[in-house]
Design an enzyme around this catalytic site. Structure first.
Site, PDB file in Angstrom:
ATOM      1  N   ASP A  43       0.863  -1.540  -0.316  1.00 26.04           N
ATOM      2  CA  ASP A  43       0.130  -0.163   0.012  1.00 26.04           C
ATOM      3  C   ASP A  43       1.017   1.385  -0.121  1.00 26.04           C
ATOM      4  OD1 ASP A  43      -3.254   0.331   0.737  1.00 26.04           O
ATOM      5  OD2 ASP A  43      -2.112   2.048   0.521  1.00 26.04           O
ATOM      6  N   SER A  45       4.376   2.154  -5.038  1.00 23.63           N
ATOM      7  CA  SER A  45       3.015   2.101  -6.062  1.00 23.63           C
ATOM      8  C   SER A  45       3.133   1.279  -6.399  1.00 23.63           C
ATOM      9  CB  SER A  45       3.190   3.558  -6.617  1.00 23.63           C
ATOM     10  OG  SER A  45       2.076   3.366  -7.784  1.00 23.63           O
ATOM     11  N   SER A  57     -14.819  -2.335 -11.337  1.00 30.76           N
ATOM     12  CA  SER A  57     -16.069  -1.634 -11.214  1.00 30.76           C
ATOM     13  C   SER A  57     -17.181  -1.906 -11.777  1.00 30.76           C
ATOM     14  CB  SER A  57     -16.203  -0.270 -10.589  1.00 30.76           C
ATOM     15  OG  SER A  57     -16.688   0.562 -10.444  1.00 30.76           O
ATOM     16  N   TYR A 113     -11.978   6.303 -14.506  1.00 26.81           N
ATOM     17  CA  TYR A 113     -12.217   5.724 -13.612  1.00 26.81           C
ATOM     18  C   TYR A 113     -12.736   4.582 -14.625  1.00 26.81           C
ATOM     19  CZ  TYR A 113     -13.725   3.011  -8.993  1.00 26.81           C
ATOM     20  OH  TYR A 113     -13.783   1.701  -8.233  1.00 26.81           O
ATOM     21  N   LYS A 127     -11.497   0.152 -15.584  1.00 27.20           N
ATOM     22  CA  LYS A 127     -12.172  -0.869 -15.035  1.00 27.20           C
ATOM     23  C   LYS A 127     -12.383  -2.225 -15.775  1.00 27.20           C
ATOM     24  CE  LYS A 127     -11.368   0.032 -10.465  1.00 27.20           C
ATOM     25  NZ  LYS A 127      -9.963  -0.514  -9.610  1.00 27.20           N
TER      26      LYS A 127
HETATM   27  P1  NAI Z   1      -9.560   2.293  -0.318  1.00 29.74           P
HETATM   28  O1  NAI Z   1      -9.551   3.323  -1.407  1.00 29.74           O
HETATM   29  O2  NAI Z   1      -9.848   2.299   0.944  1.00 29.74           O
HETATM   30  O3  NAI Z   1      -8.656   1.498  -0.938  1.00 29.74           O
HETATM   31  C1  NAI Z   1      -7.843   1.105  -2.174  1.00 29.74           C
HETATM   32  C2  NAI Z   1      -6.221   0.904  -1.326  1.00 29.74           C
HETATM   33  O4  NAI Z   1      -5.351   1.733  -2.227  1.00 29.74           O
HETATM   34  C3  NAI Z   1      -5.888   2.827  -0.688  1.00 29.74           C
HETATM   35  O5  NAI Z   1      -4.970   1.873   1.427  1.00 29.74           O
HETATM   36  C4  NAI Z   1      -4.745   3.350  -1.120  1.00 29.74           C
HETATM   37  O6  NAI Z   1      -4.143   3.753  -0.409  1.00 29.74           O
HETATM   38  C5  NAI Z   1      -4.063   2.148  -2.038  1.00 29.74           C
HETATM   39  N1  NAI Z   1      -3.073   2.479  -3.179  1.00 29.74           N
HETATM   40  C6  NAI Z   1      -3.571   4.046  -4.282  1.00 29.74           C
HETATM   41  N2  NAI Z   1      -2.597   3.564  -5.130  1.00 29.74           N
HETATM   42  C7  NAI Z   1      -2.055   3.167  -4.783  1.00 29.74           C
HETATM   43  C8  NAI Z   1      -0.657   2.604  -5.605  1.00 29.74           C
HETATM   44  N3  NAI Z   1      -0.362   3.276  -6.672  1.00 29.74           N
HETATM   45  N4  NAI Z   1       0.113   2.277  -5.287  1.00 29.74           N
HETATM   46  C9  NAI Z   1      -0.490   1.028  -3.957  1.00 29.74           C
HETATM   47  N5  NAI Z   1      -1.472   1.016  -3.582  1.00 29.74           N
HETATM   48  C10 NAI Z   1      -1.910   2.588  -3.932  1.00 29.74           C
HETATM   49  O7  NAI Z   1     -10.492   1.578  -1.635  1.00 29.74           O
HETATM   50  P2  NAI Z   1     -11.696   0.531  -1.532  1.00 29.74           P
HETATM   51  O8  NAI Z   1     -13.352   0.865  -1.069  1.00 29.74           O
HETATM   52  O9  NAI Z   1     -10.880  -0.951  -0.497  1.00 29.74           O
HETATM   53  O10 NAI Z   1     -10.939   0.377  -2.847  1.00 29.74           O
HETATM   54  C11 NAI Z   1     -10.772  -1.059  -2.786  1.00 29.74           C
HETATM   55  C12 NAI Z   1     -10.541  -1.982  -4.953  1.00 29.74           C
HETATM   56  O11 NAI Z   1     -12.224  -1.899  -5.514  1.00 29.74           O
HETATM   57  C13 NAI Z   1      -9.879  -0.405  -5.462  1.00 29.74           C
HETATM   58  O12 NAI Z   1      -9.637  -1.157  -6.799  1.00 29.74           O
HETATM   59  C14 NAI Z   1     -11.832   0.376  -6.418  1.00 29.74           C
HETATM   60  O13 NAI Z   1     -11.748   0.789  -6.816  1.00 29.74           O
HETATM   61  C15 NAI Z   1     -11.888  -0.983  -6.234  1.00 29.74           C
HETATM   62  N6  NAI Z   1     -13.742  -0.402  -6.277  1.00 29.74           N
HETATM   63  C16 NAI Z   1     -14.522  -0.045  -4.625  1.00 29.74           C
HETATM   64  C17 NAI Z   1     -15.958   0.609  -4.929  1.00 29.74           C
HETATM   65  C18 NAI Z   1     -16.404   0.787  -3.337  1.00 29.74           C
HETATM   66  O14 NAI Z   1     -18.007   0.066  -3.167  1.00 29.74           O
HETATM   67  N7  NAI Z   1     -15.831   1.005  -2.365  1.00 29.74           N
HETATM   68  C19 NAI Z   1     -16.957   0.259  -5.976  1.00 29.74           C
HETATM   69  C20 NAI Z   1     -16.044  -0.532  -7.103  1.00 29.74           C
HETATM   70  C21 NAI Z   1     -14.700  -1.246  -7.113  1.00 29.74           C
END
Ligand code: NAI
Length: 309
Positions: free
Chosen positions: A43, A78, A154, A167, A171
């Protein structure tokens, strides 16, 4: 907490999980670790738009896993430096079995206001980052003749969503990537699937009532991810929607279509005349491969070729 009773253990398997410091990735990391996996908790620790960085959140997840008796190391790179994640996992544990591409950022803007930098940043992390990590791991999976890869898409990509052109395209691009990798990986027992989750995280802030959001626990999504990444799971190339305790599979559907006679020119009027058949899903097909899709599409041309012989 280790679950020794599960039939779905991951003992000694090295699992890379990107964006595992919070939200869904953190939930995945805890589940895999509880099932015996050695987890590389990647992360970068960014804000939702990908700005900033912090080592704290990945470290905290590693501490939690170790405190529960599991195996984990932190990686603060990253996903844009995918090679580094793979090198660290190999240096530490010598192999890789599972890659879960979960890191994601958003930079929402209606298309007419979308800046190139916000398009590129979202592509770089969501699509290119997943490519880089998977591409670096791929030779090792091939050499081991085993691998499980998961991409995180997504609904915004599947269905389209206002303000998410950057996005959504990244996705759905992941699913396109997964489809080809599933074909290329099949002879080496490398299975590649995609999930489109919905879960309570900071990404959903302000988008739905808190009471509903709190029921979309990430822990309801991770078991599907783990199932798809288990050695016993035969599924590959699949796209699954999941959230709030609901699980389903998507597939492409194509109308039976109109095969117009090839012995006369096709003009625009002919397209208009056949429009009802072109868009009629009554006899829809669900081709699974390019070959299958091509056979039906080429039926006129093939018939003409046959009769010319
Ligand atoms: P979140 O924002 O809580 O977690 C995403 C994590 O990715 C964060 O900890 C962030 O620091 C890390 N991150 C961001 N850029 C990075 C990089 N360049 N390298 C390494 N780490 C990086 O989001 P969440 O909700 O847990 O999302 C997880 C996945 O699910 C994402 O791909 C998101 O797009 C996808 N998603 C989530 C939805 C939701 O309802 N929360 C809906 C559809 C898709």
């Amino acid at each position: 907490m280790a679950d020794m009773t599960s039939d779905f253990r991951f003992d000694d398997q090295v699992v890379i999980i990107t964006g595992a410091g919070m939200g869904l990735g953190r939930s995945h990391a805890h589940l895999f670790a509880s099932l015996g996996a050695k987890v590389l908790v990647n992360d970068l620790g960014t804000a939702t738009d990908g700005t900033g960085a912090s080592t704290r959140i990945a470290d905290a997840v590693v501490d939690e896993i170790r405190a529960a008796g599991g195996f984990a190391i932190a990686n603060h790179d990253s996903v844009e430096q995918g090679q580094r994640l793979v090198e660290q996992a190999l240096d530490e544990w010598g192999s890789i079995a599972v890659v879960i591409n979960n890191a994601g950022i958003i930079r929402d803007a209606s298309f007419h206001k979308l800046q190139l930098e916000d398009w590129l940043a979202v592509q770089r992390v969501n699509l290119e980052g997943a490519f880089r990590v998977t591409h670096a791991a791929w030779p090792h999976l091939r050499a081991n003749r085993y691998g499980r890869v998961l991409f995180t898409a997504s609904a915004a990509g599947i269905y389209g969503n206002f303000g998410q052109a950057n996005y959504g395209s990244a996705k759905l691009g992941l699913h396109g990537l997964a489809r080809s990798l599933a074909v290329e990986g099949s002879s080496r027992n490398i299975h590649v699937n995609t999930i489109a989750p919905m879960l309570d995280s900071r990404l959903l802030e302000g988008l739905m009532p808190d009471a509903l959001r709190s029921r979309l626990r990430p822990q309801l999504v991770s078991p599907l991810a783990a199932y798809l990444c288990h050695a016993s799971c035969r599924e590959t190339g699949g796209l699954f929607e999941v959230g709030g305790g609901w699980y389903g599979k998507l597939r492409w559907q194509r109308s039976d279509g109109a095969a117009l006679p090839l012995d006369r020119p096709v003009d625009i009027q002919a397209i208009a005349d056949h429009w009802p058949a072109i868009v009629d899903f009554e006899l829809a097909q669900c081709p699974e491969t390019v070959e299958e899709a091509g056979r039906a599409l080429l039926r006129n041309a093939l018939a003409e070729l046959e009769s010319a012989r």
